[in-house]
Motif scaffolding. Structure first.
Motif, short mmCIF file in Angstrom:
data_model
loop_
_atom_site.label_atom_id
_atom_site.label_comp_id
_atom_site.label_asym_id
_atom_site.label_seq_id
_atom_site.Cartn_x
_atom_site.Cartn_y
_atom_site.Cartn_z
N GLU A 6 0.81 -1.21 0.00
CA GLU A 6 0.00 0.00 0.00
C GLU A 6 0.84 1.26 0.00
O GLU A 6 0.41 2.30 -0.51
CB GLU A 6 -0.94 0.00 1.21
N THR A 7 2.00 1.22 0.61
CA THR A 7 2.90 2.38 0.61
C THR A 7 4.27 1.93 0.14
O THR A 7 4.75 0.86 0.52
CB THR A 7 3.01 2.99 2.03
N ALA A 8 4.88 2.73 -0.71
CA ALA A 8 6.20 2.40 -1.24
C ALA A 8 7.29 2.77 -0.25
O ALA A 8 7.06 3.53 0.70
CB ALA A 8 6.42 3.13 -2.56
N VAL A 9 8.48 2.21 -0.46
CA VAL A 9 9.64 2.61 0.34
C VAL A 9 9.89 4.09 0.09
O VAL A 9 10.04 4.52 -1.06
CB VAL A 9 10.88 1.79 -0.06
N PRO A 10 9.90 4.91 1.15
CA PRO A 10 10.11 6.35 0.94
C PRO A 10 11.51 6.64 0.40
O PRO A 10 12.46 5.93 0.70
CB PRO A 10 9.90 6.94 2.33
N VAL A 11 11.59 7.69 -0.39
CA VAL A 11 12.87 8.05 -1.01
C VAL A 11 13.95 8.26 0.05
O VAL A 11 15.10 7.84 -0.12
CB VAL A 11 12.71 9.33 -1.86
N GLU A 12 13.57 8.88 1.18
CA GLU A 12 14.58 9.18 2.20
C GLU A 12 15.14 7.91 2.86
O GLU A 12 16.19 7.97 3.50
CB GLU A 12 14.00 10.10 3.27
N ALA A 13 14.46 6.78 2.68
CA ALA A 13 14.96 5.53 3.26
C ALA A 13 15.91 4.80 2.31
O ALA A 13 16.56 3.83 2.72
CB ALA A 13 13.79 4.60 3.62
#
Length: 199
Positions: A6-13
């Motif tokens: 439902e949510t992608a890996v955030p760019v900051e991670a």
């Protein structure tokens, strides 16, 4: 059965700077940021490939599992680990009407390979005829790259570097994974017993 991210890996991670160091990019090139988008895409692809091989979520994010029938009367495997929290259980009628179930009726049974949603009591709620149930939960080893087990983090960097080095190669077969990566992730792979049956 359908497991959905439902949510992608955030760019900051995404470990873009460690990946640049791993690739030993020249200082002028590495600091320009011109290829950050490309490097991010290789990192995302490598994370997803490692997750697919291991059945583990690396960076924590939200998932839903939609099923038409319980695997067992009292418990349902969640098919990805490690599960951190259960966010919701929704039964869905054949006509699409949804009913939120009380979370107090369920408990999570943590497991390194196959966590389980279990009933508090004797059985899980009945799934309507022709309907389904949607389980919402958060899964992953860590909220940030720094919290990942070192071997999984190294496996992602190795695989992303492999994708980077062979980005113009069209002869590589699907599912190609370097030996060093498979060696690092081997202990995380799901051991399947009993032919996938209940147990």
């Amino acid at each position: 059965m359908m497991l959905t991210e439902e949510t992608a890996v955030p760019v900051e991670a995404l470990p873009v700077e460690p990946f640049k160091d791993h690739l030993r990019l020249g200082t002028g090139f590495g600091e320009s940021g011109l290829q950050d988008g490309l490097l991010e895409s290789f990192l995302r692809a490598a994370i997803l490939a490692v997750e697919a091989r291991t059945g583990k979520a690396l960076i924590a994010r939200n998932f839903t599992l939609r099923i038409g029938a319980w695997r067992g009367r009292a418990a349902q495997p969640l098919y990805i680990a490690p599960v951190q929290t259960l966010n919701g259980v929704t039964t869905i009628e054949a006509d699409g009407t949804e009913h939120a179930e009380a979370l107090s009726r369920f408990r999570l049974e943590p497991d390194a390979q196959r966590p389980v949603l279990a009933a508090v009591g004797t059985t899980l709620p009945t799934i309507p005829s022709g309907g389904a149930v949607r389980l919402s939960f958060r899964a992953g080893f860590a909220e940030s790259w720094e919290g990942l087990p070192a071997d999984l983090a190294q496996a992602v960097l190795l695989l992303a570097a492999h994708y980077y080095e062979y980005r113009h190669e069209t002869a590589l077969g699907e599912g190609c994974m370097p030996f060093g990566v498979t060696a690092l992730i081997e202990r995380y792979r799901v051991v399947r017993l009993f032919g996938g049956g209940e147990g």
